[in-house]
Write a protein that holds these residues in place. Structure first.
Motif, PDB file in Angstrom:
ATOM      1  N   PHE A 243       0.830  -1.209   0.000  1.00  0.00           N
ATOM      2  CA  PHE A 243       0.000   0.000   0.000  1.00  0.00           C
ATOM      3  C   PHE A 243       0.868   1.264   0.000  1.00  0.00           C
ATOM      4  O   PHE A 243       0.564   2.237  -0.693  1.00  0.00           O
ATOM      5  N   TRP A 244       1.930   1.239   0.783  1.00  0.00           N
ATOM      6  CA  TRP A 244       2.788   2.411   0.908  1.00  0.00           C
ATOM      7  C   TRP A 244       3.440   2.771  -0.431  1.00  0.00           C
ATOM      8  O   TRP A 244       3.488   3.941  -0.821  1.00  0.00           O
ATOM      9  N   ASN A 245       3.940   1.773  -1.134  1.00  0.00           N
ATOM     10  CA  ASN A 245       4.635   2.028  -2.394  1.00  0.00           C
ATOM     11  C   ASN A 245       3.683   2.466  -3.506  1.00  0.00           C
ATOM     12  O   ASN A 245       4.123   3.047  -4.510  1.00  0.00           O
ATOM     13  N   MET A 246       2.403   2.196  -3.352  1.00  0.00           N
ATOM     14  CA  MET A 246       1.422   2.619  -4.347  1.00  0.00           C
ATOM     15  C   MET A 246       0.834   3.995  -4.029  1.00  0.00           C
ATOM     16  O   MET A 246       0.071   4.546  -4.827  1.00  0.00           O
ATOM     17  N   ALA A 247       1.193   4.548  -2.879  1.00  0.00           N
ATOM     18  CA  ALA A 247       0.593   5.812  -2.438  1.00  0.00           C
ATOM     19  C   ALA A 247       1.427   7.013  -2.891  1.00  0.00           C
ATOM     20  O   ALA A 247       2.568   6.876  -3.337  1.00  0.00           O
ATOM     21  N   VAL A 248       0.824   8.181  -2.781  1.00  0.00           N
ATOM     22  CA  VAL A 248       1.458   9.449  -3.160  1.00  0.00           C
ATOM     23  C   VAL A 248       1.821  10.219  -1.893  1.00  0.00           C
ATOM     24  O   VAL A 248       1.095  10.172  -0.897  1.00  0.00           O
ATOM     25  N   LEU A 268       8.918  11.007 -18.234  1.00  0.00           N
ATOM     26  CA  LEU A 268       7.946  10.048 -17.699  1.00  0.00           C
ATOM     27  C   LEU A 268       6.848   9.761 -18.715  1.00  0.00           C
ATOM     28  O   LEU A 268       6.371   8.627 -18.829  1.00  0.00           O
ATOM     29  N   ARG A 269       6.439  10.778 -19.461  1.00  0.00           N
ATOM     30  CA  ARG A 269       5.427  10.550 -20.496  1.00  0.00           C
ATOM     31  C   ARG A 269       5.944   9.575 -21.548  1.00  0.00           C
ATOM     32  O   ARG A 269       5.234   8.689 -22.001  1.00  0.00           O
ATOM     33  N   GLU A 270       7.210   9.757 -21.949  1.00  0.00           N
ATOM     34  CA  GLU A 270       7.789   8.870 -22.960  1.00  0.00           C
ATOM     35  C   GLU A 270       7.902   7.436 -22.439  1.00  0.00           C
ATOM     36  O   GLU A 270       7.603   6.472 -23.145  1.00  0.00           O
ATOM     37  N   MET A 311       7.234   5.305 -11.790  1.00  0.00           N
ATOM     38  CA  MET A 311       6.270   5.158 -12.873  1.00  0.00           C
ATOM     39  C   MET A 311       4.872   4.861 -12.336  1.00  0.00           C
ATOM     40  O   MET A 311       3.864   5.299 -12.906  1.00  0.00           O
ATOM     41  N   ALA A 312       4.816   4.105 -11.223  1.00  0.00           N
ATOM     42  CA  ALA A 312       3.501   3.853 -10.619  1.00  0.00           C
ATOM     43  C   ALA A 312       2.893   5.160 -10.126  1.00  0.00           C
ATOM     44  O   ALA A 312       1.698   5.426 -10.294  1.00  0.00           O
ATOM     45  N   TRP A 313       3.722   6.006  -9.530  1.00  0.00           N
ATOM     46  CA  TRP A 313       3.253   7.319  -9.085  1.00  0.00           C
ATOM     47  C   TRP A 313       2.790   8.165 -10.270  1.00  0.00           C
ATOM     48  O   TRP A 313       1.758   8.826 -10.204  1.00  0.00           O
ATOM     49  N   TYR A 314       3.553   8.129 -11.363  1.00  0.00           N
ATOM     50  CA  TYR A 314       3.181   8.909 -12.543  1.00  0.00           C
ATOM     51  C   TYR A 314       1.819   8.469 -13.080  1.00  0.00           C
ATOM     52  O   TYR A 314       0.991   9.306 -13.457  1.00  0.00           O
ATOM     53  N   SER A 321      -4.440  13.730 -10.867  1.00  0.00           N
ATOM     54  CA  SER A 321      -3.910  14.977 -10.321  1.00  0.00           C
ATOM     55  C   SER A 321      -3.892  16.066 -11.374  1.00  0.00           C
ATOM     56  O   SER A 321      -3.486  15.836 -12.504  1.00  0.00           O
ATOM     57  N   PRO A 322      -4.300  17.281 -11.016  1.00  0.00           N
ATOM     58  CA  PRO A 322      -4.271  18.388 -11.968  1.00  0.00           C
ATOM     59  C   PRO A 322      -2.850  18.827 -12.288  1.00  0.00           C
ATOM     60  O   PRO A 322      -2.640  19.593 -13.205  1.00  0.00           O
ATOM     61  N   THR A 323      -1.848  18.304 -11.565  1.00  0.00           N
ATOM     62  CA  THR A 323      -0.477  18.705 -11.827  1.00  0.00           C
ATOM     63  C   THR A 323       0.163  17.865 -12.920  1.00  0.00           C
ATOM     64  O   THR A 323       1.269  18.163 -13.356  1.00  0.00           O
ATOM     65  N   ALA A 324      -0.510  16.774 -13.334  1.00  0.00           N
ATOM     66  CA  ALA A 324       0.073  15.930 -14.374  1.00  0.00           C
ATOM     67  C   ALA A 324       0.122  16.689 -15.686  1.00  0.00           C
ATOM     68  O   ALA A 324      -0.809  17.403 -16.020  1.00  0.00           O
TER      69      ALA A 324
END
Length: 325
Positions: A243-248, A268-270, A311-314, A321-324
């Motif tokens: 759970f921790w590694n999948m969280a932001v 990251l997009r590429e 990459m999981a966070w991305y 997220s509106p910051t993406a």
């Protein structure tokens, strides 16, 4: 001590025994039909070798001393045998090392007060880490309880205990929770949020686990279990890591300023589009070394250890997220 070495069990003297001994001590015959065997066995009397049918009395104090000496010998043998117990218990470490005993199990705590008391007691003794998951929608809590939580966390952090707390993303919109988390992170705690609800739990030093009650029907709503079986706690620790590694990170939610640079977002997009790190460089006119440095900087900015975490966070940020970018 063999069966033959053990003294025979002596029944208490009866009134008939007392009467017979008094008669013999007064140089009389014992009562007709009385069996003198018990008095002889206790060394209170002996048959008179010169006068058949008559007996010689002995001092009862000598008989008492004889019984005491025999009892002390028996106790000494028992003590010697008991002294072997600690040595035998130490040998248990060599008995099939693969049979690792997990621990005694768990205890049921039937009320919120008992749960809070036990959690506080265990957290106060924490030496390494405290991990927790608070799932579901947040709700206003008693300010006194919140202050207690802040004090517990601060006390643990001052002892160099690592504190990792995981919340649901919706908690970021809850003012009281934001203030509480701000106080914790100011003291050095690490806090993350996830859109995936996990089980409510508190785990201390990979040895103690506190979870909700799912066993006893009809128990109080805030009752729970204190689990200290090693295998169970270790398994839940691995679940917490998932759970921790999948969280932001908490501070990356709902902010308008991205922790990453425009170049890092482009990389990251590429990567998300399926290109390898070797292929990304030519596409955005960077060397492979520059791509690697940007990825490493992005991991550091987000406190991630691996590119897989990054990459999981991305992926989560890109979806929600509106910051993406």
């Amino acid at each position: 001590m063999s069966e033959t070495d053990r003294p025979e069990k002596q029944e208490p003297l009866t009134p008939q025994d007392f009467d017979a001994y008094r008669r013999i001590a007064e140089t009389q015959q014992p009562p007709a039909g009385y069996d003198v065997t018990r008095l002889v066995a206790m060394r209170l009397v002996d048959p008179d070798p010169y006068t058949p049918g008559r007996y010689i009395p002995h001092d009862p104090r000598a008989a008492a001393q004889s019984i005491t000496a025999a009892a002390l010998d028996g106790l000494s043998a028992i003590v010697q045998r008991l002294n072997q117990v600690p040595t035998l218990e130490r040998l248990a470490a060599d008995f099939d090392p693969h049979r690792l005993y997990g621990g005694p199990g768990s205890e049921f705590l039937p009320s919120a007060a008992q749960m809070n008391a036990r959690v506080g007691e265990v957290c106060a003794a924490a030496a390494d880490e405290i991990c927790s998951i608070q799932p579901g929608e947040p709700a206003d809590r008693d300010p006194a309880i919140l202050r207690l939580g802040v004090e517990r966390t601060r006390s643990a952090l001052l002892r160099s205990v690592r504190v990792h707390s995981l919340y649901h993303r919706s908690a970021h919109d809850h003012a009281q929770t934001r203030d509480y988390v701000a106080a914790m992170t100011a003291d050095g705690a690490e806090v993350r949020a996830s859109s995936t609800p996990g089980p409510r739990l508190v785990m201390v030093d990979r040895q103690h686990l506190f979870i909700d009650n799912h066993v006893i029907d009809g128990a109080e709503g805030n009752s729970g279990w204190h689990v200290f079986d090693r295998a169970a706690v270790a398994w839940v620790r691995s679940l917490f890591d998932l759970f921790w590694n999948m969280a932001v990170r908490w501070q990356d939610i709902g902010v308008n300023v991205s922790p990453l640079s425009e170049r890092q977002w482009r990389i990251l997009r590429e990567l998300s589009a399926g290109y390898t790190q070797e292929q990304v460089g030519p596409r955005i006119k960077l060397s492979r070394r520059a791509v690697d440095k940007e990825i490493a900087a992005a991991r550091e900015a987000l406190s991630f250890r691996t590119t897989f975490q990054l990459m999981a966070w991305y992926g989560r940020a890109h979806r929600g997220s509106p910051t993406a970018r």
